[in-house]
Design a protein around this motif. Structure first.
Motif, mmCIF file in Angstrom:
data_model
loop_
_atom_site.group_PDB
_atom_site.id
_atom_site.type_symbol
_atom_site.label_atom_id
_atom_site.label_comp_id
_atom_site.label_asym_id
_atom_site.label_seq_id
_atom_site.Cartn_x
_atom_site.Cartn_y
_atom_site.Cartn_z
ATOM 1 N N TYR A 132 -15.113 28.863 8.574
ATOM 2 C CA TYR A 132 -15.211 29.472 7.409
ATOM 3 C C TYR A 132 -14.779 30.725 7.223
ATOM 4 C CZ TYR A 132 -16.888 32.661 3.919
ATOM 5 O OH TYR A 132 -16.690 33.316 2.992
ATOM 6 N N GLN A 133 -14.464 31.510 8.551
ATOM 7 C CA GLN A 133 -13.462 33.073 7.946
ATOM 8 C C GLN A 133 -11.862 32.017 8.764
ATOM 9 O OE1 GLN A 133 -15.404 35.080 11.624
ATOM 10 N NE2 GLN A 133 -17.365 35.883 9.667
ATOM 11 N N THR A 134 -11.899 31.161 9.381
ATOM 12 C CA THR A 134 -10.530 31.104 9.419
ATOM 13 C C THR A 134 -9.927 30.544 8.443
ATOM 14 O OG1 THR A 134 -10.569 30.536 11.842
ATOM 15 C CG2 THR A 134 -8.603 29.619 10.511
ATOM 16 N N ALA A 135 -10.445 29.721 7.502
ATOM 17 C CA ALA A 135 -10.185 29.103 6.126
ATOM 18 C C ALA A 135 -10.103 29.924 5.456
ATOM 19 C CB ALA A 135 -11.581 27.901 5.683
ATOM 20 N N LEU A 136 -10.757 31.013 4.948
ATOM 21 C CA LEU A 136 -10.450 32.473 4.404
ATOM 22 C C LEU A 136 -9.113 32.633 4.704
ATOM 23 C CD1 LEU A 136 -13.515 34.100 4.009
ATOM 24 C CD2 LEU A 136 -13.080 32.200 2.133
ATOM 25 N N LEU A 137 -8.898 32.638 5.983
ATOM 26 C CA LEU A 137 -7.366 33.871 6.235
ATOM 27 C C LEU A 137 -6.211 32.289 5.816
ATOM 28 C CD1 LEU A 137 -5.846 35.591 7.584
ATOM 29 C CD2 LEU A 137 -5.980 34.316 9.498
ATOM 30 N N ARG A 138 -6.493 31.321 5.568
ATOM 31 C CA ARG A 138 -5.716 30.410 5.002
ATOM 32 C C ARG A 138 -5.620 29.923 3.979
ATOM 33 N NH1 ARG A 138 -8.264 26.394 8.874
ATOM 34 N NH2 ARG A 138 -9.432 25.443 7.418
ATOM 35 N N PRO A 151 -14.243 10.708 2.925
ATOM 36 C CA PRO A 151 -15.271 10.549 4.017
ATOM 37 C C PRO A 151 -14.759 9.489 4.812
ATOM 38 C CG PRO A 151 -16.487 10.357 1.611
ATOM 39 C CD PRO A 151 -14.392 10.448 1.481
ATOM 40 N N GLU A 152 -14.534 8.408 4.494
ATOM 41 C CA GLU A 152 -14.485 7.154 5.161
ATOM 42 C C GLU A 152 -13.413 7.080 6.640
ATOM 43 O OE1 GLU A 152 -12.797 5.859 1.697
ATOM 44 O OE2 GLU A 152 -14.159 6.921 2.027
ATOM 45 N N ASP A 153 -12.639 7.369 5.908
ATOM 46 C CA ASP A 153 -11.736 8.597 7.234
ATOM 47 C C ASP A 153 -11.840 9.307 8.071
ATOM 48 O OD1 ASP A 153 -9.407 6.391 5.985
ATOM 49 O OD2 ASP A 153 -8.867 8.221 4.666
ATOM 50 N N ILE A 154 -12.664 10.505 7.263
ATOM 51 C CA ILE A 154 -13.476 11.356 9.366
ATOM 52 C C ILE A 154 -14.290 10.698 9.893
ATOM 53 C CG2 ILE A 154 -14.515 13.545 9.339
ATOM 54 C CD1 ILE A 154 -11.896 14.002 8.213
ATOM 55 N N GLN A 175 -10.005 20.915 7.801
ATOM 56 C CA GLN A 175 -8.691 20.577 9.460
ATOM 57 C C GLN A 175 -10.781 20.044 9.977
ATOM 58 O OE1 GLN A 175 -6.441 22.324 10.159
ATOM 59 N NE2 GLN A 175 -5.835 22.104 7.696
ATOM 60 N N ILE A 176 -9.256 19.792 11.383
ATOM 61 C CA ILE A 176 -10.132 18.537 12.486
ATOM 62 C C ILE A 176 -10.251 19.724 13.486
ATOM 63 C CG2 ILE A 176 -10.504 16.707 13.899
ATOM 64 C CD1 ILE A 176 -10.260 14.895 11.547
ATOM 65 N N PRO A 183 -15.066 15.844 18.505
ATOM 66 C CA PRO A 183 -13.631 16.578 16.949
ATOM 67 C C PRO A 183 -14.824 17.370 16.381
ATOM 68 C CG PRO A 183 -13.852 14.007 17.460
ATOM 69 C CD PRO A 183 -14.048 14.258 18.475
ATOM 70 N N SER A 184 -14.957 18.410 15.658
ATOM 71 C CA SER A 184 -15.764 18.502 15.027
ATOM 72 C C SER A 184 -14.399 18.682 13.519
ATOM 73 C CB SER A 184 -16.007 20.792 14.666
ATOM 74 O OG SER A 184 -14.334 20.986 14.529
ATOM 75 N N VAL A 185 -15.587 18.787 11.987
ATOM 76 C CA VAL A 185 -15.269 19.254 10.882
ATOM 77 C C VAL A 185 -15.302 20.388 10.160
ATOM 78 C CG1 VAL A 185 -14.292 17.759 8.067
ATOM 79 C CG2 VAL A 185 -14.966 16.446 10.815
ATOM 80 N N GLU A 186 -14.256 21.059 9.580
ATOM 81 C CA GLU A 186 -13.978 21.697 8.782
ATOM 82 C C GLU A 186 -13.809 21.758 7.411
ATOM 83 O OE1 GLU A 186 -13.896 25.918 6.216
ATOM 84 O OE2 GLU A 186 -11.997 25.165 7.735
ATOM 85 N N MET A 187 -14.761 21.911 5.776
ATOM 86 C CA MET A 187 -13.677 21.684 4.810
ATOM 87 C C MET A 187 -14.281 22.938 3.910
ATOM 88 S SD MET A 187 -15.477 19.027 2.140
ATOM 89 C CE MET A 187 -15.332 18.135 3.167
#
Length: 255
Positions: A132-138, A151-154, A175-176, A183-187
Motif C-alpha cells: 500500500y505504501q509503495t502504491a502511494l509512492l507510485r 480479474p480472469e487474467d489475474i 501490480q504482481i 505471486p501476490s496481487v496488489e491493487m
C-alpha cells in the motif's frame, strides 16, 4: 560451590549478622565473589559491625558509658534498618498484589482490543501494508493509468480470485509481486470520495477460513481475512474509512 537459591538482600543481611548456616554462608560468599560492587557494600557493613562489637566489648576504665550506649543504639539501629528494608519490600509486593486484585474485581479482567491484540497479525498483512505504501509512492509520480483490468487474467496467471469491487471504486494500479508461496496481487484503489485504498491478495501457504480481522500497523489500518488458500488484506491510511465493513462486503463476493 554454586548457590541453588538466588541470593537476596535478606541473605546478605543475615550474612552480616552471622545468622547463616555454613552451607548458605558459602553460597553467599560465592555470590559476593562474582559481584564485587555488592561485596564492597557487604564488607563495609561487616567492618562497621566489627567496630561496634569491639567498642561494646571494651570494658576499659577509659571507656565512656555514653559512648558504649551510643554504640549499642547504633548497632540496634543497623539491625532494625535491615529488618525494616526487608519488611518494606514484602509490603510493596503485597500492595501490588492487592492493587491487581482490586483492579480485577472492580473492572474485570484486562482484555486487548482487536487493534491492539497481543497475537500478531499474519506476515502477509505487513506485506500488504508495504505494498500500500509503495502504491502511494507510485501514485505521486506521473505514470500511465491501468488499461482494462480483467480479474480472469489475474486468476489465470496467479490462481488468485479477486473480489468484485463496488461500482464507485476506481482502480488506479495493479501490480504482481513475488512471495514465498507464489505471486501476490496488489491493487491500488480510490473510493468514490477519492480515498486511497490497497487490496492485497496472496497465497499464504495454508488452508483456512478466517473472518475479517482489524489491525493497525506502520501508521496504516488493515482489515484482513482468508478464504481457502488465498488471503486478502484491505489497507488504508485514513481511519475515516470503515475498512471492516468494506472488507466484509468484498469477502461476500467471493462465495
Amino acid at each position: 560451590m554454586k548457590a541453588i537459591d538466588p541470593v537476596i538482600d535478606v541473605d546478605l543481611d543475615a550474612y552480616v549478622d552471622g545468622q547463616l548456616d555454613v552451607a548458605r554462608r558459602i553460597q553467599v560468599e560465592t555470590f559476593l565473589s562474582e559481584n564485587p560492587i555488592i561485596a564492597a557494600k557487604v564488607m563495609a557493613d561487616l567492618s562497621m559491625r566489627g567496630e561496634l562489637r569491639l567498642a561494646l566489648a571494651s570494658e576499659s576504665a577509659f571507656g565512656r558509658p555514653e559512648t558504649r550506649d551510643a554504640a549499642r543504639r547504633l548497632e540496634r539501629g543497623l539491625a532494625y534498618g535491615r529488618f525494616l528494608h526487608s519488611v518494606q519490600r514484602i509490603a510493596a509486593v503485597g500492595i501490588l498484589v492487592a492493587a491487581g486484585w482490586i483492579a480485577h474485581t472492580s473492572f474485570g479482567a484486562f482484555t486487548a482490543t482487536e487493534v491492539a491484540a497481543s497475537v500478531p497479525a499474519p506476515a502477509y498483512v505487513e506485506d500488504a501494508v508495504r505494498a500500500y505504501q509503495t502504491a502511494l509512492l507510485r501514485q505521486s509520480v506521473p505514470s500511465q493509468t491501468v488499461a482494462g483490468y480483467k480479474p480472469e487474467d489475474i486468476r489465470a496467471a496467479t490462481a488468485i480470485v479477486m473480489p468484485q469491487l463496488p461500482d464507485d471504486w476506481a482502480i488506479t494500479d495493479v501490480q504482481i509481486f513475488p512471495s514465498e508461496f507464489g505471486p501476490s496481487v496488489e491493487m491500488a484503489i480510490k473510493t468514490a470520495q477519492g480515498k486511497p485504498l490497497s487490496l492485497f491478495a496472496v497465497r499464504p501457504g495454508g488452508f483456512a477460513v478466517l473472518p475479517v480481522h482489524h489491525v493497525a500497523l506502520h501508521s496504516a489500518e488493515a482489515a484482513y481475512w482468508q478464504i481457502g488458500d488465498v488471503a486478502y488484506a484491505l489497507v488504508a491510511g485514513d481511519r475515516d474509512i470503515n475498512l471492516d465493513v468494506a472488507a466484509d462486503n468484498l469477502a461476500r463476493t467471493l462465495y
